[in-house]
Enzyme design. Structure first.
Site, PDB file in Angstrom:
ATOM      1  CB  THR A 109      14.348   0.842   3.109  1.00 48.10           C
ATOM      2  OG1 THR A 109      13.864   0.717   4.440  1.00 48.10           O
ATOM      3  CG2 THR A 109      13.519   1.858   2.366  1.00 48.10           C
ATOM      4  CE  LYS A 151       8.838   0.234   7.415  1.00 50.20           C
ATOM      5  NZ  LYS A 151       9.888  -0.683   7.842  1.00 50.20           N
ATOM      6  CG  ASP A 164      12.055   2.963   5.820  1.00 47.67           C
ATOM      7  OD1 ASP A 164      12.895   3.850   5.571  1.00 47.67           O
ATOM      8  OD2 ASP A 164      12.266   2.014   6.591  1.00 47.67           O
ATOM      9  CD  GLU A 187      11.441  -1.411   4.792  1.00 47.99           C
ATOM     10  OE1 GLU A 187      11.147  -0.552   3.935  1.00 47.99           O
ATOM     11  OE2 GLU A 187      12.208  -1.197   5.749  1.00 47.99           O
ATOM     12  N   GLY A 188       9.155  -5.393   6.110  1.00 52.59           N
ATOM     13  CA  GLY A 188       8.821  -5.649   7.512  1.00 52.59           C
ATOM     14  C   GLY A 188       9.342  -4.533   8.398  1.00 52.59           C
ATOM     15  CB  ALA A 189       9.008  -3.344  11.524  1.00 51.05           C
ATOM     16  N   GLY A 190      12.378  -4.269  11.407  1.00 51.88           N
ATOM     17  CA  GLY A 190      13.411  -5.011  12.135  1.00 51.88           C
ATOM     18  C   GLY A 190      13.498  -6.442  11.632  1.00 51.88           C
ATOM     19  NE  ARG A 250      31.700  -5.116   3.584  1.00 55.24           N
ATOM     20  CZ  ARG A 250      32.966  -4.872   3.899  1.00 55.24           C
ATOM     21  NH1 ARG A 250      33.861  -4.815   2.942  1.00 55.24           N
ATOM     22  NH2 ARG A 250      33.331  -4.679   5.142  1.00 55.24           N
TER      23      ARG A 250
HETATM   24 MG   LIG Z   1      13.629   0.351   6.457  1.00 57.40          MG
END
Ligand SMILES: [Mg+2]
Length: 352
Positions: free
Chosen positions: A13, A34, A48, A107-110, A168
């Site tokens: 995200t 998304k 998100d 944005e994908g998922a996982g 990080r």
């Molecule tokens: Mg996300």
């Protein structure tokens, strides 16, 4: 551009929001997407999707930005199965088409093999949308394996990877961090950005991601900019920050310098060209693009590829600037690559 990751909670995200805000700053009117969001405390407020929409400074309808939402913090396909539902793929593609020619950040998922429904994983969605990928990965120990596996899978599917962004996940000392970026860049021949430091404050974290995405990052090959003088490189760097990640339009004042950059991409041009290519493929068939040179040898008709790229360049709306030469070159390469993929697939299927 499709932002995916080696894992969940890695920073997708943040990366997608940073890309969208950079595009918005460049006046590009980017579209946030998304399509599947899990773990929504309130289905009417998918966090998100809302963050992406705000970063893009867009007012796209939330139902288009976020098509499928689930309360359970699970893979979308699994969250849906628990409800006895199958999230339909078609509305996702319709929402995608609805964004038209605008630069798009998804944005994908996982990660790549997270199920979206019984038939599709995230990587199938990426392939269907025909978008290049930015892969977000952890900066610390374990990332060489996770990132390597993800890159191998993307390569096997012929999906181009624009960059790996390392992020990080904590401030705890991790001696592996200092080598990971260089190692990944060399081993997988990919551009690596970051590592983005761990920062708790949301505003400072956003700035850190934006900075990483504007940076040149680590590369496996010498920078094209080494060929020209530092002032030219600086001018290019300032004006082409978005283009460096292959996401943006190049400002006209920097067009001359950008001719030296090997990685300027115009997403509008590429997606128009792909659309036109598909249309021709549907109406004329694969043979239209090929000459057969006896036996198992096929030769691509370069003139057909040229025609596709020229048509895409000509058909853009008057308010968009003409694509720079490198964007046209890149588009040509993408169409050739796609064509070769289709030929190989057809040959394998027919056993030729
Ligand atoms: Mg996300």
């Amino acid at each position: 551009m499709f932002v995916t990751a080696t894992d969940t909670g890695v920073g997708k995200t943040q990366v997608a929001a940073a890309l969208l805000s950079l595009l918005a700053d460049a006046g590009a009117s980017p579209a946030p997407f998304k399509p599947y969001e899990s773990g929504c405390t309130r289905l009417s407020r998918p966090a998100d999707a809302l963050e992406l929409r705000s970063a893009a400074r867009s007012s796209d309808p939330l139902d288009q930005v976020c098509v499928h939402r689930f309360r359970a913090p699970l893979a979308p396909g699994i969250a849906a199965a628990r409800l006895g539902r199958v999230p339909a793929f078609r509305p996702v593609l319709e929402a995608f088409r609805g964004f038209g020619r605008r630069p798009l950040v998804v944005e994908g998922a996982g990660g790549l093999l997270v199920p979206l429904d019984p038939r599709h994983d995230v990587i199938d969605l990426i392939e269907t949308l025909g978008l290049p990928v930015v892969l977000v990965a952890r900066a610390g120990l374990g990332t060489l394996n996770h990132t390597g596996l993800s890159l191998e899978l993307l390569r096997a599917r012929g999906i181009p990877v624009r960059a790996v962004v390392l992020s990080r996940a904590s401030s705890a000392p991790d001696p592996s961090v200092e080598d990971n970026a260089a190692w990944l860049a060399e081993r997988h021949r990919v551009r690596v950005l970051g590592p983005v430091p761990f920062i708790e404050d949301a505003a400072r974290r956003r700035r850190a991601f934006r900075k990483a995405l504007r940076s040149r990052g680590r590369q496996h090959a010498p920078e094209p900019s080494r060929k020209f003088s530092p002032p030219a490189a600086r001018a290019c760097s300032a004006a082409c920050s978005a283009a460096r990640l292959r996401i943006g339009r190049v400002e006209s004042s920097a067009r001359q310098e950008s001719r030296h950059m090997g990685d300027v991409i115009d997403l509008t041009l590429v997606s128009d060209a792909r659309r036109y290519f598909q249309k021709l493929l549907d109406t004329r068939g694969l043979n239209y693009f090929l000459r057969k040179d006896g036996g198992r040898l096929f030769q691509i008709e370069q003139s057909k590829v040229e025609m596709i790229v020229r048509t895409a360049a000509r058909s853009r709306p008057a308010h968009l600037p003409r694509p720079p030469q490198h964007a046209v070159d890149h588009c040509r390469k993408e169409i050739r690559r796609e064509l070769i993929r289709r030929v190989v697939e057809a040959m394998l299927q027919t056993g030729l």
